[in-house]
Design an enzyme around this catalytic site. Structure first.
Site: not given
Length: 333
Positions: A127, A152
């Site tokens: 990501s 995350y």
């Protein structure tokens, strides 16, 4: 070619499975169909795939160590694309263990399966959030990524580190893809553009964080899938010299990491104006301060992707948003 796609009922997983089936490949999909957002949307995505020849689906959680091990023992795969993960930044503030179970423990289960079967290539979703508090833009693969600002993001960075370790130890070809704010038809309802669309159509106010003073490198789903497929078909032969591997200078792991982004960050207010134009209705703005875990800007340097594969995402935000709004209005009537 038989490909295991994890997270097949998810946004990117669904689109990838559909593309691979169109290309004549066999797809074995797994997903845990969790309730992070509407399960009905996930089932509707699967309903698009299940009638197609070459598609097999199993409901399975990455954190099920025995189940994942049995899967790899029973099914021969040429390639694995790991897209399953607990997504979202704000959700991690209340549910941290979910991220550890899925994104870390679950990922190790996939790596063990790849090791058991000596998979020819593992492609895994990282990501843009791994760049965290970086202020240098655009973000390049060689930049430091050791200051994540959300759990995350930290789990995605952990994925990259653990994957490199497995690649180094067992000479397993692996490629990590740092996705930048993916959007488009069949998207995730927790994403800002999706929530904004719903609220504008309903005549409700939308929450605009940091008073709209943020930029995101919005990347259309078809561009993401094109990049994934090109990477998937080209396993790395040696370590990516663009990465900062100063602590392991003797590593010869067949391991790479690429950014996949539109290379053109968009102001949040520009996104809202684009949605207003596509919907034909003005938004009601609820301006709010920055939220914990958010970053001001994401901006992908895609030179490495372009050099190695002759491809870079280029769908204009206006075109992509029109396609999304058309899908949204058709799906939700």
């Amino acid at each position: 070619m038989k490909v295991l796609v994890t997270g097949t009922a998810g946004f990117i997983g669904f689109h990838l499975a559909r593309r691979l089936l169109q290309d004549g490949m066999q797809v074995y999909g797994i997903d845990n169909l969790n309730e992070y957002y509407a399960v009905s949307l996930k089932r509707d995505r699967l309903a698009q795939l299940q009638p197609q020849s070459g598609f097999t689906f199993q409901e399975l959680d990455l954190s099920d160590r025995v189940g994942i091990s049995n899967l790899f023992q029973q099914q021969p795969f040429d390639c694995v694309v790991n897209l399953a993960a607990q997504a979202g930044i704000r959700y991690s503030l209340q549910n941290p263990w979910t991220y550890v179970d899925s994104n870390v423990s679950g990922f190790v289960n996939i790596l063990e399966g790849c090791h058991q079967q000596a998979i020819k290539h593992l492609v895994f979703a990282s990501s843009s959030s791994v760049y965290g508090a970086n202020t240098k833009v655009p973000f390049a693969e060689g930049d430091r990524t050791d200051h994540p600002v959300s759990l995350y993001a930290a789990t995605k960075k952990a994925n990259e580190l653990i994957a490199h370790t497995y690649s180094h130890l067992y000479t397993l070809p692996m490629t990590g893809l740092r996705f930048f704010t993916v959007y488009g038809p069949w998207g995730r309802p927790d994403m800002a553009y999706f929530k904004f669309t719903r609220a504008i159509l309903a005549g409700e106010a939308i929450d605009v964080y940091n008073f709209g003073k943020m930029q995101r490198d919005f990347t259309y789903i078809d561009d993401i899938i094109e990049g994934v497929v090109r990477v998937m078909l080209s396993p790395p032969q040696g370590v990516d010299s663009r990465l900062d591997l100063a602590e392991q200078p003797d590593s010869h792991a067949p391991y790479r990491v690429y950014n996949i982004g539109n290379n053109q960050p968009i102001e949040l207010m520009t996104l809202i104006q684009t949605l207003e134009a596509a919907i034909g209705k003005s938004a009601i703005l609820n301006l709010l301060p920055m939220q914990p875990g958010d970053v001001l800007t994401t901006y992908a340097n895609v030179q490495a992707l372009s050099e190695d594969f002759g491809f870079a995402p280029d769908t204009p935000i206006a075109d992509g948003i029109v396609r999304f709004v058309e899908w949204y209005q058709g799906y939700y009537r």
